[in-house]
Scaffold this motif. Structure first.
Motif, PDB file in Angstrom:
ATOM      1  N   ARG A   1       0.833  -1.207   0.000  1.00 40.49           N
ATOM      2  CA  ARG A   1       0.000   0.000   0.000  1.00 40.49           C
ATOM      3  C   ARG A   1       0.864   1.253   0.000  1.00 40.49           C
ATOM      4  O   ARG A   1       0.589   2.213  -0.725  1.00 40.49           O
ATOM      5  CB  ARG A   1      -0.951  -0.014   1.201  1.00 40.49           C
TER       6      ARG A   1
ATOM      7  N   GLN B   1      -4.462 -13.113  -4.789  1.00 40.78           N
ATOM      8  CA  GLN B   1      -5.649 -12.285  -5.029  1.00 40.78           C
ATOM      9  C   GLN B   1      -5.814 -11.213  -3.953  1.00 40.78           C
ATOM     10  O   GLN B   1      -6.240 -10.085  -4.243  1.00 40.78           O
ATOM     11  CB  GLN B   1      -6.895 -13.166  -5.104  1.00 40.78           C
ATOM     12  N   ALA B   2      -5.465 -11.541  -2.710  1.00 36.02           N
ATOM     13  CA  ALA B   2      -5.544 -10.554  -1.632  1.00 36.02           C
ATOM     14  C   ALA B   2      -4.558  -9.413  -1.864  1.00 36.02           C
ATOM     15  O   ALA B   2      -4.861  -8.237  -1.596  1.00 36.02           O
ATOM     16  CB  ALA B   2      -5.273 -11.225  -0.287  1.00 36.02           C
ATOM     17  N   GLN B   3      -3.373  -9.742  -2.354  1.00 35.13           N
ATOM     18  CA  GLN B   3      -2.387  -8.702  -2.651  1.00 35.13           C
ATOM     19  C   GLN B   3      -2.852  -7.825  -3.811  1.00 35.13           C
ATOM     20  O   GLN B   3      -2.683  -6.596  -3.798  1.00 35.13           O
ATOM     21  CB  GLN B   3      -1.038  -9.340  -2.980  1.00 35.13           C
ATOM     22  N   ARG B   4      -3.423  -8.451  -4.817  1.00 36.60           N
ATOM     23  CA  ARG B   4      -3.954  -7.676  -5.932  1.00 36.60           C
ATOM     24  C   ARG B   4      -5.053  -6.730  -5.462  1.00 36.60           C
ATOM     25  O   ARG B   4      -5.102  -5.555  -5.858  1.00 36.60           O
ATOM     26  CB  ARG B   4      -4.495  -8.625  -7.010  1.00 36.60           C
ATOM     27  N   GLU B   5      -5.908  -7.224  -4.605  1.00 39.06           N
ATOM     28  CA  GLU B   5      -6.998  -6.401  -4.083  1.00 39.06           C
ATOM     29  C   GLU B   5      -6.454  -5.224  -3.277  1.00 39.06           C
ATOM     30  O   GLU B   5      -7.008  -4.113  -3.335  1.00 39.06           O
ATOM     31  CB  GLU B   5      -7.915  -7.263  -3.207  1.00 39.06           C
ATOM     32  N   ALA B   6      -5.374  -5.441  -2.525  1.00 39.67           N
ATOM     33  CA  ALA B   6      -4.810  -4.386  -1.680  1.00 39.67           C
ATOM     34  C   ALA B   6      -4.321  -3.197  -2.493  1.00 39.67           C
ATOM     35  O   ALA B   6      -4.270  -2.071  -1.997  1.00 39.67           O
ATOM     36  CB  ALA B   6      -3.665  -4.939  -0.831  1.00 39.67           C
TER      37      ALA B   6
ATOM     38  N   GLY C   1      -5.641  -2.521  -5.598  1.00 42.59           N
ATOM     39  CA  GLY C   1      -6.667  -2.126  -6.559  1.00 42.59           C
ATOM     40  C   GLY C   1      -6.311  -2.471  -7.989  1.00 42.59           C
ATOM     41  O   GLY C   1      -6.803  -1.837  -8.927  1.00 42.59           O
ATOM     42  N   GLN C   2      -5.451  -3.472  -8.173  1.00 43.01           N
ATOM     43  CA  GLN C   2      -5.021  -3.872  -9.518  1.00 43.01           C
ATOM     44  C   GLN C   2      -5.280  -5.376  -9.694  1.00 43.01           C
ATOM     45  O   GLN C   2      -4.382  -6.197  -9.493  1.00 43.01           O
ATOM     46  CB  GLN C   2      -3.539  -3.561  -9.720  1.00 43.01           C
ATOM     47  N   PRO C   3      -6.497  -5.747 -10.038  1.00 42.45           N
ATOM     48  CA  PRO C   3      -6.885  -7.161 -10.043  1.00 42.45           C
ATOM     49  C   PRO C   3      -6.165  -8.016 -11.073  1.00 42.45           C
ATOM     50  O   PRO C   3      -6.179  -9.243 -10.967  1.00 42.45           O
ATOM     51  CB  PRO C   3      -8.395  -7.106 -10.337  1.00 42.45           C
TER      52      PRO C   3
END
Length: 380
Positions: free
Chosen positions: A129, A186-191, A193-195
């Motif tokens: 982040r 997927q959790a890291q991608r979500e963190a 905002g880049q899916p």
């Protein structure tokens, strides 16, 4: 800490293919903490300090991309309950005397981690982040399935499982892939905002002579492919051991092909392999397959020198690697004992011999730079 003027522009030129010289990256984990006079445990648990220290050293050496390398191999294992060892001058590592899965039945009691609470997963998400807030490229990292299985089962136990109980080995790898790694990526991608951002796996344990080509084909590559099938845009790198197969061309090129299958855009080849075989076969393979090439400089060479040998190695790798068309140079795991002057010399040599568009330059054309101390840099 803020970025220095020109840093974002320098990074953007890399992504646009407009770099003025061969790009340079560095795995510089422990060296960062020593240079900043920090505490290892604090550095690897406090995301604010971790980002500040890594950013300061990135700017000091004027690298082309900030690494923010934490102990990538440990995160998922620790979150599952694996014990780590902490030393004052080293980043944490797996406590290999006490594997989490001592008996096959231990797998049945494992539960997927809570990404917001388990181990240092929250630390990783906070590092990401903060990098994103600084406008820096964010990398989604994970420990690839086979290396994660090694870290929770132990390498000897896992290899015995593969020989004597392959169904259990596959069950372990499937659990780690489906229940831990896929949702963690997927959790890291979500963190951030880049899916669709790429997920980069690290898989050093899945390398010869630890494993055979047969093990790679049955127990390593299929699980990276499984991640790709389910969530897409996943690569796995960090393999080594090419030099053990070099005298057997069929197996050597088979391994190169397997590596390319899980990282089709880039071929990563590191010392000591490249030093033993020469960089030429990797450059030629990358050129034929239209892949970018990353060549890694030896940890001990960077630590101990001498400077003329560092310069000569940089010239040789850049000159040979240029045949691939797209080359990146990588400083392997820079140690706490590495003098900054050695790193500065390597970076200056790569930029001199790797000036783009590429033109071969004689060794004597390079002059070592005047080295500024880290303390002086921070004072400015």
């Amino acid at each position: 800490m803020k970025l220095l003027p020109g840093t974002r522009e320098r990074i953007q030129r890399i992504f646009k293919g407009e770099a003025k010289a061969v790009p340079i990256l560095a795995q510089i984990n422990e060296h960062v903490v020593r240079l900043c006079g920090g505490d290892m445990r604090e550095a690897y648990t406090d995301a604010v300090k971790f980002v500040e220290m890594n950013l300061a050293v990135f700017e000091y050496y004027r690298l082309d991309m900030p690494g923010f390398y934490y102990d990538i191999y440990n995160i998922e294992a620790e979150a599952l309950g694996q014990r780590l060892n902490w030393e004052s001058d080293r980043m944490p590592d797996i406590d290999r005397q006490y594997p989490l899965i001592r008996e096959p039945s231990d797998l049945d009691r494992l539960r997927p981690p809570d990404f917001k609470k388990s181990g240092r997963m929250p630390f990783v998400l906070e590092v990401m982040r903060r990098s994103h807030e600084l406008g820096l490229p964010v990398r989604v990292r994970f420990c690839s399935p086979f290396s994660l299985a090694v870290n929770v089962r132990g390498i000897e136990n896992l290899l015995l499982d593969i020989l004597t109980d392959p169904p259990f080995a596959h069950r372990l790898l499937a659990f780690l892939t489906d229940e831990v790694l896929i949702p963690w990526v997927q959790a890291q991608r979500e963190a951030t905002g880049q899916p669709k951002i790429a997920g980069n796996g690290a898989d050093a344990a899945a390398s010869p002579p630890i494993v055979t080509v047969g093990i790679l084909e049955e127990f390593v590559m299929p699980y990276v492919a499984r991640m790709n099938e389910k969530i897409g845009n996943v690569t796995s790198m960090g393999y080594w051991g090419y030099s053990y197969l070099y005298k057997h061309p069929e197996r050597f090129y088979k391994m190169l092909g397997l590596m390319a299958s899980v990282s089709p855009g880039a071929l990563m080849c590191l010392d000591p392999d490249v030093g033993r075989t020469g960089p030429e076969p990797y450059a030629e393979y990358a050129r034929e397959k239209k892949m970018s090439l990353m060549l890694g400089l030896d940890t001990l060479l960077l630590q101990e020198g001498p400077l003329p040998e560092i310069v000569e190695r940089c010239r040789r790798y850049v000159t040979a690697g240029a045949r691939a068309g797209r080359l990146v140079m990588f400083l392997n795991d820079v140690s706490v004992y590495t003098p900054p002057r050695n790193i500065q010399t390597a970076i200056a040599a790569i930029r001199h011999f790797g000036k783009l568009p590429f033109q071969e330059r004689p060794l004597e054309s390079f002059q070592p730079p005047e080295a500024e101390s880290f303390e002086s840099f921070m004072g400015r």
